[in-house]
Design a protein around this motif. Structure first.
Motif, short mmCIF file in Angstrom:
data_model
loop_
_atom_site.label_atom_id
_atom_site.label_comp_id
_atom_site.label_asym_id
_atom_site.label_seq_id
_atom_site.Cartn_x
_atom_site.Cartn_y
_atom_site.Cartn_z
N THR A 38 -17.29 -11.43 -7.41
CA THR A 38 -16.96 -10.22 -6.68
C THR A 38 -16.24 -10.54 -5.38
O THR A 38 -16.01 -9.66 -4.57
CB THR A 38 -18.25 -9.43 -6.36
OG1 THR A 38 -19.13 -10.26 -5.58
CG2 THR A 38 -18.95 -8.98 -7.62
N ASP A 39 -15.85 -11.79 -5.15
CA ASP A 39 -15.26 -12.20 -3.88
C ASP A 39 -13.81 -12.64 -4.05
O ASP A 39 -13.33 -13.51 -3.34
CB ASP A 39 -16.07 -13.33 -3.25
CG ASP A 39 -16.20 -14.55 -4.17
OD1 ASP A 39 -15.83 -14.42 -5.35
OD2 ASP A 39 -16.66 -15.60 -3.69
N HIS A 40 -13.10 -12.03 -4.98
CA HIS A 40 -11.74 -12.46 -5.28
C HIS A 40 -10.69 -11.52 -4.71
O HIS A 40 -9.57 -11.44 -5.23
CB HIS A 40 -11.56 -12.60 -6.80
CG HIS A 40 -12.30 -13.77 -7.36
ND1 HIS A 40 -12.63 -13.86 -8.69
CD2 HIS A 40 -12.80 -14.89 -6.78
CE1 HIS A 40 -13.29 -14.99 -8.91
NE2 HIS A 40 -13.40 -15.62 -7.75
N CYS A 41 -11.01 -10.80 -3.67
CA CYS A 41 -10.04 -9.93 -2.99
C CYS A 41 -9.43 -10.69 -1.82
O CYS A 41 -10.14 -11.38 -1.07
CB CYS A 41 -10.71 -8.66 -2.48
SG CYS A 41 -11.62 -7.76 -3.75
N ASP A 42 -8.11 -10.56 -1.64
CA ASP A 42 -7.43 -11.27 -0.56
C ASP A 42 -7.51 -10.46 0.74
O ASP A 42 -7.13 -9.29 0.77
CB ASP A 42 -5.97 -11.51 -0.91
CG ASP A 42 -5.23 -12.22 0.21
OD1 ASP A 42 -5.54 -13.40 0.46
OD2 ASP A 42 -4.38 -11.58 0.85
N THR A 43 -7.99 -11.09 1.78
CA THR A 43 -8.07 -10.44 3.09
C THR A 43 -7.19 -11.13 4.13
O THR A 43 -7.20 -10.77 5.30
CB THR A 43 -9.53 -10.42 3.59
OG1 THR A 43 -10.03 -11.77 3.65
CG2 THR A 43 -10.42 -9.60 2.67
N SER A 44 -6.41 -12.12 3.69
CA SER A 44 -5.59 -12.89 4.62
C SER A 44 -4.31 -12.15 5.00
O SER A 44 -3.70 -12.43 6.03
CB SER A 44 -5.21 -14.24 4.00
OG SER A 44 -4.31 -14.06 2.91
N GLY A 45 -3.89 -11.22 4.15
CA GLY A 45 -2.63 -10.52 4.38
C GLY A 45 -1.44 -11.20 3.74
O GLY A 45 -0.35 -10.61 3.66
N HIS A 46 -1.61 -12.43 3.24
CA HIS A 46 -0.49 -13.18 2.67
C HIS A 46 -0.07 -12.65 1.30
O HIS A 46 1.03 -12.98 0.83
CB HIS A 46 -0.85 -14.66 2.55
CG HIS A 46 -1.14 -15.32 3.87
ND1 HIS A 46 -0.33 -15.15 4.97
CD2 HIS A 46 -2.15 -16.14 4.26
CE1 HIS A 46 -0.82 -15.84 5.98
NE2 HIS A 46 -1.93 -16.46 5.58
N TRP A 47 -0.93 -11.86 0.67
CA TRP A 47 -0.59 -11.31 -0.64
C TRP A 47 -0.02 -9.90 -0.51
O TRP A 47 0.30 -9.27 -1.52
CB TRP A 47 -1.82 -11.27 -1.55
CG TRP A 47 -2.29 -12.63 -1.97
CD1 TRP A 47 -1.92 -13.84 -1.45
CD2 TRP A 47 -3.24 -12.92 -3.00
NE1 TRP A 47 -2.57 -14.86 -2.09
CE2 TRP A 47 -3.39 -14.33 -3.04
CE3 TRP A 47 -3.97 -12.14 -3.88
CZ2 TRP A 47 -4.25 -14.96 -3.94
CZ3 TRP A 47 -4.83 -12.76 -4.77
CH2 TRP A 47 -4.96 -14.17 -4.80
N GLU A 48 0.08 -9.40 0.70
CA GLU A 48 0.58 -8.05 0.92
C GLU A 48 1.99 -8.10 1.51
O GLU A 48 2.50 -9.16 1.87
CB GLU A 48 -0.36 -7.29 1.86
CG GLU A 48 -1.75 -7.09 1.29
CD GLU A 48 -2.65 -6.30 2.21
OE1 GLU A 48 -2.39 -5.09 2.38
OE2 GLU A 48 -3.59 -6.88 2.78
N ALA A 49 2.61 -6.94 1.59
CA ALA A 49 3.94 -6.81 2.18
C ALA A 49 4.08 -5.38 2.67
O ALA A 49 3.24 -4.51 2.38
CB ALA A 49 5.03 -7.15 1.18
#
Length: 208
Positions: A38-49
């Motif tokens: 359940t901890d596979h969500c990205d919170t770093s921002g590097h996967w967003e745009a």
């Protein structure tokens, strides 16, 4: 007295049935190759745009379902990394494969392409250049990302899938650095088609 005992018996049967159903759900999920992370969500921002819309991700998941899952739900395929030699007699799918809708890309990638530290929750994931899975299990993994990341926090995410859990199903921003790194080489060469609504090629990955 008998009515009370009967009521208690029905209650116990109901509880046992609920526990059994829950166990079967977990068993079926494990058999399909989806690990209960359940901890596979990205919170770093590097996967967003900029202008990343999770609604586009829902459409990308729908493209996967329409083009490959509906036709091949439980059929087993061998998913292969670039340059990997086949190890089974199953039909082959070369990766990475993408289903792209505007701001969101659903990418299917062998986890061998990543360092463990590069993936959220991926400190101990399985690597390998080949693994087997069905498009039904690929779709279930994408839906798990939808439920746990896109809907819960509107964040990109991923899930492992496959017999060895060596395949990653990712949903991230099309204009993100990670997407360009993973899928950029597909531009201008023969490879799995992008299922963009703006792309004339609208075939599924399972088609040769």
């Amino acid at each position: 007295m008998y009515s009370l005992l009967g009521g208690l018996l029905l209650l116990l049967i109901h509880i046992d049935g609920a526990l059994l159903n829950k166990s079967l759900d977990i068993l079926n999920s494990t058999k399909s190759g989806i690990l209960p992370h359940t901890d596979h969500c990205d919170t770093s921002g590097h996967w967003e745009a900029y202008a990343f819309l999770v609604e586009d991700c829902f459409a990308a998941i729908q493209q996967l379902y329409i083009h490959d899952t509906l036709r091949h739900a439980d059929e087993t395929f061998e998913f292969l990394a670039r340059g990997a030699r086949p190890r089974t007699q199953y039909p082959k799918v070369r990766l990475p494969g993408i289903y792209q809708i505007s701001s969101c890309t659903l990418a299917i990638v062998m986890l061998d392409d990543f360092k463990p530290s590069a993936l959220p929750g991926g400190a101990s994931f399985t690597t390998g250049a080949s693994d087997t899975a069905s498009f039904g299990s690929i779709w279930k993994a994408a839906k798990r990302v939808e439920d746990q990341c896109l809907l819960a926090s509107r964040k990109p995410g991923w899930q492992p899938v496959g017999t060895k859990s060596a395949i990653g199903v990712f949903l991230w921003a099309t204009d993100s650095d990670i997407n360009h790194q993973v899928t950029g080489f597909l531009e201008g060469i023969s490879g799995p088609p992008s299922l963009s609504v703006n792309n004339a090629s609208n075939r599924g990955l399972s088609e040769g």
